[in-house]
Design a protein around this motif. Structure first.
Motif, short mmCIF file in Angstrom:
data_model
loop_
_atom_site.label_atom_id
_atom_site.label_comp_id
_atom_site.label_asym_id
_atom_site.label_seq_id
_atom_site.Cartn_x
_atom_site.Cartn_y
_atom_site.Cartn_z
N MET A 209 -1.78 -16.64 21.47
CA MET A 209 -2.85 -15.75 20.99
C MET A 209 -4.13 -16.02 21.78
O MET A 209 -4.40 -17.15 22.18
CB MET A 209 -3.17 -16.00 19.51
N VAL A 210 -4.92 -14.96 21.96
CA VAL A 210 -6.23 -15.10 22.60
C VAL A 210 -7.31 -14.69 21.60
O VAL A 210 -7.22 -13.62 21.00
CB VAL A 210 -6.33 -14.23 23.87
N LEU A 211 -8.28 -15.57 21.42
CA LEU A 211 -9.47 -15.22 20.63
C LEU A 211 -10.54 -14.82 21.64
O LEU A 211 -10.97 -15.64 22.46
CB LEU A 211 -9.93 -16.42 19.80
N SER A 212 -10.94 -13.56 21.62
CA SER A 212 -11.95 -13.08 22.56
C SER A 212 -13.27 -12.87 21.83
O SER A 212 -13.42 -11.95 21.03
CB SER A 212 -11.47 -11.77 23.21
N ILE B 68 -7.26 -11.31 19.39
CA ILE B 68 -8.12 -11.16 18.22
C ILE B 68 -9.54 -11.06 18.78
O ILE B 68 -10.02 -12.00 19.42
CB ILE B 68 -7.99 -12.38 17.28
N THR B 69 -10.16 -9.91 18.58
CA THR B 69 -11.48 -9.69 19.17
C THR B 69 -12.56 -9.89 18.11
O THR B 69 -12.51 -9.29 17.03
CB THR B 69 -11.59 -8.26 19.74
N LEU C 55 -3.37 -21.08 21.16
CA LEU C 55 -4.57 -20.23 21.23
C LEU C 55 -5.37 -20.53 22.51
O LEU C 55 -5.51 -21.69 22.89
CB LEU C 55 -5.46 -20.52 20.01
N ILE C 56 -5.89 -19.46 23.12
CA ILE C 56 -6.85 -19.61 24.23
C ILE C 56 -8.12 -18.89 23.79
O ILE C 56 -8.05 -17.74 23.32
CB ILE C 56 -6.32 -18.97 25.54
#
Ligand code: PMP
Ligand code: GLU
Length: 382
Positions: free
Chosen positions: A195-198, A225-226, A163-164
């Protein structure tokens, strides 16, 4: 007798400082609070009216766990139109605050032994959520003279990275990432299947710089994932309303956590959320206009005190280098106890913030000016 998983997790530094300020206030001191990231404006009237009307209609029961369909539809429409994120209501979960959404995402994505990348400095609650999963936070450097934007992101990626976390506009630095920075992160995510959590909670609060959603970039739809919410843009902190847009495979575990923990966001608050999204948006532009004036009063005033502070492009935080007077921790203590000015030590957001103070300028121009005068008197004695 207590669970070990919480033993190394610090209390939220932003909330701790705000509690200290409230304690001094209750003892009769006139404290100017720059500590909490909370707009001082009242929630716009049409939003309050929508909540009142839903109470009058008797909307006081359980709602579907992911949220009422009308609000999820309004959110999906907003994401499609404002953010170029293709989605439908079936991928939206309405949460009691964005913070809950962030915990649900992190607990649903990370396993023990995984790594998650945070850009240093980062908001205080990401690292504790990561720690709860048994995963490890990898602190990635940002470039101070480029408004604390990430640099050389690839250097922090390992086979364990899952995750970033991207937070633009950023709390605590006010940095707004440009397209090339987001593209660098997106390219890595696509190449390595990360995955990116924005976290886009400050999306609406930008000055001259355009906010870009990483979830709108080519190839990022299934990897982003916004998270967003109503607290900051609509001055709705106390209502506790946020949301998340997640790809199908993450949505399912998130829904398990959501339904077993909070069940749903408060019923009548969800109706207020529809009014916020679909009503007149001039309340947002008015607040942002005022934040901009306050930002300039604060940054110009700090400059006169010899405190270096880049003019932030977004959110309502100034991240000031106070090293001339001590560490962020020392200066925060000094200002609180001698000037009754509360601000959060930058070290609470990561090692890169050690020499900094996060000053939340969500308070009136008059109080900002007064705080600067008080600061001058105390700091000239150092
Ligand atoms: N993300 C960031 C970066 C924040 O500063 C905050 C402020 N509390 C949140 C998420 C959570 O906001 P809320 O839970 O009030 O929606
Ligand atoms: N996000 C705000 C802050 O950073 C509110 C407090 C919190 O939730 O951390 O001050």
């Amino acid at each position: 007798m207590t669970a070990t998983r919480l033993q190394n997790i610090p209390e939220s530094a932003t909330i701790k400082m705000s509690n200290l300020a409230s304690e001094l206030k209750s003892q009769g001191y006139d404290v100017i609070s720059f500590s909490l990231g909370e707009p001082d404006f009242d929630t716009p009237e049409h939003i309050c009216d929508a909540a009142k009307a839903s109470l009058d209609r008797g909307e006081t029961h359980y709602t579907p766990s992911p949220g009422i369909p009308e609000l999820r539809e309004a959110i999906a429409e907003k994401l499609n139109q404002d953010n170029n994120i293709e989605t439908t209501k079936n991928n939206i979960i309405v949460t009691p605050g964005a913070k809950q959404a962030i915990f649900e995402v992190i607990l649903s994505v990370l396993n023990k032994g995984d790594e998650a990348v945070l850009f240093d400095p980062a908001w205080v609650s990401y690292d504790p959520a990561i720690m709860l999963t048994g995963a490890k936070t990898v602190w990635a450097a940002t470039k101070r003279d480029n408004g604390f934007s990430p640099v050389d992101v690839n250097d922090y990626i390992t086979p364990k990275t899952r995750l970033i976390v991207v937070n633009s506009p950023c709390n605590p630095t006010g940095s707004v990432y440009d397209k090339s920075t987001l593209k660098e992160i997106a390219d890595i995510a696509i190449d390595k299947n990360i995955m990116v959590l924005s976290d886009e909670i400050y999306e609406k609060i930008t000055y001259d710089r355009e906010h870009i959603s990483i979830g709108s970039m080519d190839g990022m739809q299934e990897l982003t994932i916004t998270v967003n919410g109503f607290s900051k843009a609509y001055a709705m902190t106390g209502w506790r309303l946020g949301y998340v847009n997640a790809p199908d495979d993450i949505y399912k575990p998130m829904m398990k956590l959501h339904s077993h923990s909070v069940s749903q966001a408060t019923s009548f608050v969800q109706y207020a959320g529809i009014a916020a999204l679909q009503g007149d948006q001039s309340c947002v532009t008015d607040m942002v206009r005022e934040f901009r004036v306050r930002r300039d009063v604060l940054v110009d005033g700090l400059d006169k005190l010899g405190i270096k502070c880049a003019r932030p492009d977004g959110a309502f935080y100034a991240f000031a280098d106070v090293s001339k007077y001590g560490t962020g921790e020392e200066v925060a203590g000094l200002l609180l106890n001698r000037a009754y000015v509360a601000a959060t030590p930058g070290g609470a957001f990561g090692d890169a913030g050690r020499d900094f103070l996060r000053i939340s300028y969500a308070t009136s121009q008059e109080r900002i000016r007064e705080a600067l005068e008080r600061m001058e008197k105390v700091l000239e004695l150092v």
